[in-house]
Design a protein around this motif. Structure first.
Motif, PDB file in Angstrom:
ATOM      1  N   LYS A   1     -10.525 -22.040 -19.223  1.00  0.00           N
ATOM      2  CA  LYS A   1     -11.201 -22.746 -18.130  1.00  0.00           C
ATOM      3  C   LYS A   1     -12.509 -23.309 -18.685  1.00  0.00           C
ATOM      4  CE  LYS A   1     -11.448 -19.223 -15.390  1.00  0.00           C
ATOM      5  NZ  LYS A   1     -11.710 -18.356 -14.240  1.00  0.00           N
TER       6      LYS A   1
ATOM      7  N   PHE B   1      -4.913 -28.232 -14.847  1.00  0.00           N
ATOM      8  CA  PHE B   1      -5.493 -28.310 -13.502  1.00  0.00           C
ATOM      9  C   PHE B   1      -6.905 -28.872 -13.621  1.00  0.00           C
ATOM     10  CE2 PHE B   1      -2.503 -24.833 -13.609  1.00  0.00           C
ATOM     11  CZ  PHE B   1      -1.757 -24.997 -12.455  1.00  0.00           C
ATOM     12  N   ASP B   2      -7.309 -29.711 -12.676  1.00  0.00           N
ATOM     13  CA  ASP B   2      -8.681 -30.205 -12.674  1.00  0.00           C
ATOM     14  C   ASP B   2      -9.175 -30.430 -11.254  1.00  0.00           C
ATOM     15  OD1 ASP B   2      -7.106 -32.466 -12.183  1.00  0.00           O
ATOM     16  OD2 ASP B   2      -8.395 -33.804 -13.315  1.00  0.00           O
ATOM     17  N   SER B   3     -10.486 -30.326 -11.095  1.00  0.00           N
ATOM     18  CA  SER B   3     -11.119 -30.585  -9.801  1.00  0.00           C
ATOM     19  C   SER B   3     -12.565 -30.977 -10.049  1.00  0.00           C
ATOM     20  CB  SER B   3     -11.061 -29.353  -8.894  1.00  0.00           C
ATOM     21  OG  SER B   3     -11.817 -28.305  -9.446  1.00  0.00           O
TER      22      SER B   3
ATOM     23  N   SER C   1      -9.605 -32.782  -5.862  1.00  0.00           N
ATOM     24  CA  SER C   1      -8.732 -31.973  -6.702  1.00  0.00           C
ATOM     25  C   SER C   1      -7.548 -32.828  -7.093  1.00  0.00           C
ATOM     26  CB  SER C   1      -8.256 -30.728  -5.952  1.00  0.00           C
ATOM     27  OG  SER C   1      -7.396 -29.981  -6.774  1.00  0.00           O
TER      28      SER C   1
ATOM     29  N   GLY D   1      -5.400 -31.763  -9.100  1.00  0.00           N
ATOM     30  CA  GLY D   1      -4.317 -30.798  -9.062  1.00  0.00           C
ATOM     31  C   GLY D   1      -3.607 -30.551 -10.367  1.00  0.00           C
ATOM     32  N   ARG D   2      -2.350 -30.251 -10.205  1.00  0.00           N
ATOM     33  CA  ARG D   2      -1.507 -29.787 -11.296  1.00  0.00           C
ATOM     34  C   ARG D   2      -0.903 -30.966 -12.065  1.00  0.00           C
ATOM     35  NH1 ARG D   2       2.592 -24.936 -10.468  1.00  0.00           N
ATOM     36  NH2 ARG D   2       3.816 -25.143 -12.352  1.00  0.00           N
TER      37      ARG D   2
ATOM     38  N   CYS E   1      -3.205 -18.976 -15.404  1.00  0.00           N
ATOM     39  CA  CYS E   1      -2.069 -19.890 -15.247  1.00  0.00           C
ATOM     40  C   CYS E   1      -0.826 -19.260 -14.668  1.00  0.00           C
ATOM     41  CB  CYS E   1      -1.722 -20.490 -16.601  1.00  0.00           C
ATOM     42  SG  CYS E   1      -3.118 -21.339 -17.350  1.00  0.00           S
TER      43      CYS E   1
END
Length: 112
Positions: free
Chosen positions: A7, A36-38, A55, A57-58, A110
């Motif tokens: 992360k 994943f990102d936000s 977000s 997202g995935r 994850c």
């Protein structure tokens, strides 16, 4: 790929006596290829405050390069792709993603 799993956190912005604004970003790179990102933007001022969270997202990710620099390609579920240049700095736990400084925040969460 496993070398970069984890992360990562970034904060840009500042504050003044009358308020401030900043953007907080989080990225998680999983060893199984998930991404994943936000991001969150917040601002405050005299009697005002606001925030917006995004977000994306995935997604899936792949990497080309070595342990110091290269390109991460992100494959979004909608079919779009994004190329992000990375460069490891000389500072422990710090990496640049497209020139933005991110710090290693911890192990990726994850699942399987």
């Amino acid at each position: 790929m496993r070398y970069f799993q984890g992360k990562y956190y970034s904060y840009s912005g500042g504050s003044t006596l009358s308020g401030g604004a900043g953007t907080e970003r989080r990225v998680m790179l999983c060893g199984n290829g998930l991404f994943f990102d936000s991001s969150e933007f917040s601002a405050s001022g005299t009697g005002e405050w606001g925030a917006a969270t995004t977000s994306r997202g995935r997604a899936r990710w792949a990497i080309q390069g070595d342990k110091t620099r290269g390109v991460i390609t992100i494959f979004r579920p909608d079919g779009s792709t994004q190329k992000v240049r990375y460069q490891v700095t000389g500072e422990s736990g710090v990496i640049l993603f497209d020139g933005i400084t991110f710090a290693f925040e911890g192990a990726a969460e994850c699942g399987n």
